[in-house]
Design a protein around this motif. Structure first.
Motif, PDB file in Angstrom:
ATOM      1  N   LEU A   1      10.402  64.726  27.750  1.00  0.00           N
ATOM      2  CA  LEU A   1      11.047  64.901  29.254  1.00  0.00           C
ATOM      3  C   LEU A   1      11.110  63.641  29.976  1.00  0.00           C
ATOM      4  O   LEU A   1      11.820  64.075  31.047  1.00  0.00           O
ATOM      5  CB  LEU A   1       9.915  65.826  29.821  1.00  0.00           C
ATOM      6  N   THR A   2      10.412  62.676  29.670  1.00  0.00           N
ATOM      7  CA  THR A   2      10.827  61.373  30.432  1.00  0.00           C
ATOM      8  C   THR A   2      11.833  60.453  29.936  1.00  0.00           C
ATOM      9  O   THR A   2      12.555  59.966  30.380  1.00  0.00           O
ATOM     10  CB  THR A   2       9.490  60.625  30.727  1.00  0.00           C
ATOM     11  N   GLY A   3      11.804  60.673  28.323  1.00  0.00           N
ATOM     12  CA  GLY A   3      12.823  59.814  27.789  1.00  0.00           C
ATOM     13  C   GLY A   3      12.291  58.521  27.475  1.00  0.00           C
ATOM     14  O   GLY A   3      13.080  57.411  27.268  1.00  0.00           O
ATOM     15  N   ASP A   4      11.021  58.089  27.860  1.00  0.00           N
ATOM     16  CA  ASP A   4      10.309  56.571  27.869  1.00  0.00           C
ATOM     17  C   ASP A   4      10.421  56.051  26.674  1.00  0.00           C
ATOM     18  O   ASP A   4      10.308  56.940  25.650  1.00  0.00           O
ATOM     19  CB  ASP A   4       8.820  56.886  28.337  1.00  0.00           C
ATOM     20  N   VAL A   5      10.509  54.969  26.592  1.00  0.00           N
ATOM     21  CA  VAL A   5      10.345  54.325  25.390  1.00  0.00           C
ATOM     22  C   VAL A   5       8.894  53.457  25.300  1.00  0.00           C
ATOM     23  O   VAL A   5       8.672  52.918  26.280  1.00  0.00           O
ATOM     24  CB  VAL A   5      11.482  52.961  25.196  1.00  0.00           C
ATOM     25  N   ILE A   6       8.165  53.490  23.961  1.00  0.00           N
ATOM     26  CA  ILE A   6       7.000  52.922  23.955  1.00  0.00           C
ATOM     27  C   ILE A   6       7.065  52.012  23.009  1.00  0.00           C
ATOM     28  O   ILE A   6       7.763  51.995  21.977  1.00  0.00           O
ATOM     29  CB  ILE A   6       6.095  54.403  23.696  1.00  0.00           C
ATOM     30  N   ASP A   7       5.914  51.103  23.077  1.00  0.00           N
ATOM     31  CA  ASP A   7       6.047  50.010  22.099  1.00  0.00           C
ATOM     32  C   ASP A   7       5.092  50.390  20.871  1.00  0.00           C
ATOM     33  O   ASP A   7       4.528  51.466  20.803  1.00  0.00           O
ATOM     34  CB  ASP A   7       5.416  48.560  22.621  1.00  0.00           C
ATOM     35  N   ALA A   8       5.169  49.659  20.076  1.00  0.00           N
ATOM     36  CA  ALA A   8       4.302  49.724  18.545  1.00  0.00           C
ATOM     37  C   ALA A   8       2.962  50.076  18.658  1.00  0.00           C
ATOM     38  O   ALA A   8       2.352  50.848  18.167  1.00  0.00           O
ATOM     39  CB  ALA A   8       4.816  48.747  17.628  1.00  0.00           C
ATOM     40  N   ASP A   9       2.353  49.397  19.753  1.00  0.00           N
ATOM     41  CA  ASP A   9       0.823  49.486  19.924  1.00  0.00           C
ATOM     42  C   ASP A   9       0.496  50.821  20.329  1.00  0.00           C
ATOM     43  O   ASP A   9      -0.689  51.445  19.968  1.00  0.00           O
ATOM     44  CB  ASP A   9       0.320  48.203  20.585  1.00  0.00           C
ATOM     45  N   ARG A  10       1.348  51.182  21.441  1.00  0.00           N
ATOM     46  CA  ARG A  10       0.905  52.320  21.982  1.00  0.00           C
ATOM     47  C   ARG A  10       1.247  53.478  21.060  1.00  0.00           C
ATOM     48  O   ARG A  10       0.659  54.389  20.803  1.00  0.00           O
ATOM     49  CB  ARG A  10       1.776  52.661  23.376  1.00  0.00           C
ATOM     50  N   ALA A  11       2.337  53.459  20.118  1.00  0.00           N
ATOM     51  CA  ALA A  11       2.407  54.402  19.228  1.00  0.00           C
ATOM     52  C   ALA A  11       1.609  54.523  18.206  1.00  0.00           C
ATOM     53  O   ALA A  11       1.175  55.697  17.978  1.00  0.00           O
ATOM     54  CB  ALA A  11       3.934  54.024  18.613  1.00  0.00           C
ATOM     55  N   GLU A  12       0.787  53.348  17.859  1.00  0.00           N
ATOM     56  CA  GLU A  12      -0.210  53.450  17.104  1.00  0.00           C
ATOM     57  C   GLU A  12      -1.384  54.136  17.549  1.00  0.00           C
ATOM     58  O   GLU A  12      -2.117  55.145  17.109  1.00  0.00           O
ATOM     59  CB  GLU A  12      -0.739  52.186  16.358  1.00  0.00           C
ATOM     60  N   ARG A  13      -1.686  53.799  18.853  1.00  0.00           N
ATOM     61  CA  ARG A  13      -2.771  54.438  19.751  1.00  0.00           C
ATOM     62  C   ARG A  13      -2.733  56.023  19.788  1.00  0.00           C
ATOM     63  O   ARG A  13      -3.819  56.644  19.630  1.00  0.00           O
ATOM     64  CB  ARG A  13      -3.276  53.798  21.213  1.00  0.00           C
ATOM     65  N   ILE A  14      -1.485  56.286  20.143  1.00  0.00           N
ATOM     66  CA  ILE A  14      -1.238  57.909  20.196  1.00  0.00           C
ATOM     67  C   ILE A  14      -1.102  58.637  18.817  1.00  0.00           C
ATOM     68  O   ILE A  14      -1.097  59.942  18.934  1.00  0.00           O
ATOM     69  CB  ILE A  14      -0.269  58.331  21.160  1.00  0.00           C
ATOM     70  N   GLY A  15      -1.181  58.081  17.739  1.00  0.00           N
ATOM     71  CA  GLY A  15      -0.961  58.465  16.307  1.00  0.00           C
ATOM     72  C   GLY A  15       0.485  58.747  16.058  1.00  0.00           C
ATOM     73  O   GLY A  15       0.553  59.450  14.916  1.00  0.00           O
ATOM     74  N   LEU A  16       1.536  58.179  16.719  1.00  0.00           N
ATOM     75  CA  LEU A  16       2.767  58.359  16.277  1.00  0.00           C
ATOM     76  C   LEU A  16       3.194  57.680  15.006  1.00  0.00           C
ATOM     77  O   LEU A  16       3.917  58.155  14.079  1.00  0.00           O
ATOM     78  CB  LEU A  16       3.660  57.964  17.396  1.00  0.00           C
ATOM     79  N   VAL A  17       2.501  56.349  14.926  1.00  0.00           N
ATOM     80  CA  VAL A  17       2.523  55.721  13.672  1.00  0.00           C
ATOM     81  C   VAL A  17       1.206  55.558  13.087  1.00  0.00           C
ATOM     82  O   VAL A  17       0.126  55.637  13.608  1.00  0.00           O
ATOM     83  CB  VAL A  17       3.239  54.290  13.877  1.00  0.00           C
ATOM     84  N   GLY A  18       1.279  55.339  11.797  1.00  0.00           N
ATOM     85  CA  GLY A  18      -0.104  55.147  10.955  1.00  0.00           C
ATOM     86  C   GLY A  18      -0.675  53.958  11.234  1.00  0.00           C
ATOM     87  O   GLY A  18      -1.773  53.599  10.985  1.00  0.00           O
ATOM     88  N   ARG A  19       0.376  52.701  11.025  1.00  0.00           N
ATOM     89  CA  ARG A  19      -0.218  51.260  11.019  1.00  0.00           C
ATOM     90  C   ARG A  19       0.778  50.542  11.655  1.00  0.00           C
ATOM     91  O   ARG A  19       2.096  50.874  11.563  1.00  0.00           O
ATOM     92  CB  ARG A  19      -0.466  50.865   9.621  1.00  0.00           C
ATOM     93  N   VAL A  20       0.348  49.613  12.283  1.00  0.00           N
ATOM     94  CA  VAL A  20       1.466  48.269  12.773  1.00  0.00           C
ATOM     95  C   VAL A  20       1.114  47.062  12.143  1.00  0.00           C
ATOM     96  O   VAL A  20      -0.193  46.896  12.002  1.00  0.00           O
ATOM     97  CB  VAL A  20       1.297  48.316  14.401  1.00  0.00           C
ATOM     98  N   VAL A  21       2.028  46.228  11.613  1.00  0.00           N
ATOM     99  CA  VAL A  21       1.795  45.003  10.907  1.00  0.00           C
ATOM    100  C   VAL A  21       2.888  44.097  11.619  1.00  0.00           C
ATOM    101  O   VAL A  21       3.613  44.460  12.476  1.00  0.00           O
ATOM    102  CB  VAL A  21       2.087  45.269   9.481  1.00  0.00           C
ATOM    103  N   ASP A  22       2.598  42.636  11.267  1.00  0.00           N
ATOM    104  CA  ASP A  22       3.282  41.798  11.779  1.00  0.00           C
ATOM    105  C   ASP A  22       4.666  42.048  11.219  1.00  0.00           C
ATOM    106  O   ASP A  22       4.791  42.615  10.248  1.00  0.00           O
ATOM    107  CB  ASP A  22       2.742  40.334  11.277  1.00  0.00           C
ATOM    108  N   ASP A  23       5.683  41.679  11.828  1.00  0.00           N
ATOM    109  CA  ASP A  23       7.125  41.688  11.543  1.00  0.00           C
ATOM    110  C   ASP A  23       7.301  41.433  10.151  1.00  0.00           C
ATOM    111  O   ASP A  23       8.123  42.085   9.333  1.00  0.00           O
ATOM    112  CB  ASP A  23       8.003  41.194  12.620  1.00  0.00           C
ATOM    113  N   GLY A  24       6.919  40.112   9.899  1.00  0.00           N
ATOM    114  CA  GLY A  24       7.208  39.634   8.296  1.00  0.00           C
ATOM    115  C   GLY A  24       6.667  40.447   7.409  1.00  0.00           C
ATOM    116  O   GLY A  24       7.021  40.242   6.228  1.00  0.00           O
ATOM    117  N   ASP A  25       5.554  41.091   7.802  1.00  0.00           N
ATOM    118  CA  ASP A  25       4.741  41.908   6.801  1.00  0.00           C
ATOM    119  C   ASP A  25       5.144  43.324   6.648  1.00  0.00           C
ATOM    120  O   ASP A  25       4.543  44.189   5.581  1.00  0.00           O
ATOM    121  CB  ASP A  25       3.228  41.914   7.091  1.00  0.00           C
ATOM    122  N   LEU A  26       6.146  43.841   7.369  1.00  0.00           N
ATOM    123  CA  LEU A  26       6.518  45.200   7.288  1.00  0.00           C
ATOM    124  C   LEU A  26       6.760  45.819   5.880  1.00  0.00           C
ATOM    125  O   LEU A  26       6.234  46.669   5.566  1.00  0.00           O
ATOM    126  CB  LEU A  26       7.874  45.536   8.228  1.00  0.00           C
TER     127      LEU A  26
END
Length: 253
Positions: A156-181
Motif C-alpha cells: 500500500l505504500t510502494g516503499d522500496v526496502i534494502d536487503a538487510d531489512r528484507a532479511e530481517r522481515i523474512g522476505l529473503v533467506g540470506r544476504v551475501v556480499d555482492d561478489g558471493d551471490l
C-alpha cells in the motif's frame, strides 16, 4: 537477440535476464522466453538472476503499458502464463537477486522457492504507484513470507526496502556480499539437485497443497482488477509521472 541467457551446470539451470540497458525490464518476448524455459526445463534446480547491476525493474512500461495512453488491452481473466509456469513447476527455483527487484521483478523473486540477495539488492512492490494492483505473488506469497501487516505496508505504500531489512522481515533467506551471490545460489542449488528428484518434486507439490491459495482463481481476480485499473486516470498519471520523472498527482478516478 534473446532477452534471456540460459546455461546448465550439471543438474542446475541458470536463467539470466539479459536486458541490462533497461535494468532487465520485462517485455512480451521476455515473458514468453521465461515461460518456455521454466515449462520445458529438465534440470533438477533453476537459478534466476539478472545481468548487470539490476535483478529486474518490472514491466517495460513503454511496451506493455503504451506509455500511459490507456490503450493497454484488457487482460484475459486468468493466471498469466509466466506466473503459472513459475508457481506450478515441481523444479525448485532460486532467485539470486543481484540488484533492485521492483514491480514484477519483485513478483518474480517472490515466485521462487528461495531468495538469496546481494547486499545491493532492493525490493519494492511499486504497483500502487502506477495506479495498479500487484500480481498474485505480491498478494499471497508476500503475506506468507512476512505476515499480513508487513505485506500490506509494502503493497500500500510502494516503499522500496534494502536487503538487510528484507532479511530481517523474512522476505529473503540470506544476504551475501555482492561478489558471493551467484556462488552462494549455485551452492544451494547444487545441494538440492543432489537429492532424489522425485522426492524433491513431491515435497514441492506438498507445500503447494498445504500453503498456497488457488493460483488460477486468484490470477483470474487479479487480471480482472487490472483490467479495470488500466482504464483509470490514476494509472495513466502514474505511468506519465514515471516517464517524466516527476511526482504524480492522483485524483481517485
Amino acid at each position: 537477440m534473446s532477452d534471456i541467457d540460459y546455461a546448465e551446470n550439471g543438474h542446475v539451470g541458470v536463467i539470466t535476464l539479459n536486458r541490462p540497458e533497461v535494468h532487465n525490464a520485462l517485455r512480451r518476448a521476455t515473458y514468453d522466453e521465461l515461460t518456455a524455459l521454466v515449462r520445458n526445463a529438465t534440470v533438477r534446480t533453476l537459478v534466476i538472476t539478472g545481468a548487470g547491476p539490476s535483478f529486474c525493474s518490472g514491466d517495460d512500461v513503454r511496451e506493455l503499458m503504451n506509455a500511459g495512453t490507456g490503450d493497454a488491452p484488457r487482460p484475459e481473466p486468468r493466471l498469466t502464463p509466466a506466473a503459472d509456469a513459475l508457481l506450478h513447476t515441481d523444479i525448485p527455483v532460486i532467485a539470486a537477486v543481484n540488484g533492485p527487484a521492483v514491480g514484477w521483478g519483485m513478483e518474480l523473486a517472490l515466485m521462487a522457492d528461495f531468495r538469496v540477495a546481494a547486499r545491493r539488492a532492493r525490493f519494492g512492490e511499486l504497483f500502487v504507484k502506477r495506479g495498479l494492483c500487484s500480481d498474485v505473488a505480491g498478494i499471497a506469497r508476500l503475506a506468507q513470507l512476512v505476515g499480513r501487516e508487513r505485506a500490506a505496508e509494502l503493497l500500500l505504500t510502494g516503499d522500496v526496502i534494502d536487503a538487510d531489512r528484507a532479511e530481517r522481515i523474512g522476505l529473503v533467506g540470506r544476504v551475501v556480499d555482492d561478489g558471493d551471490l551467484l556462488p552462494a545460489a549455485l551452492e544451494l542449488a547444487g545441494r538440492i539437485a543432489e537429492n532424489p528428484p522425485l522426492a524433491v518434486a513431491a515435497l514441492k507439490r506438498g507445500l503447494r497443497r498445504a500453503l498456497d491459495p488457488d493460483w488460477n482463481d486468484l490470477g483470474a481476480w487479479v487480471s480482472s482488477a487490472l483490467g479495470e485499473l488500466f482504464t483509470t486516470e490514476d494509472h495513466r498519471e502514474g505511468v506519465r509521472s514515471f516517464l517524466e520523472r516527476r511526482e504524480p498527482r492522483y485524483v481517485g478516478r
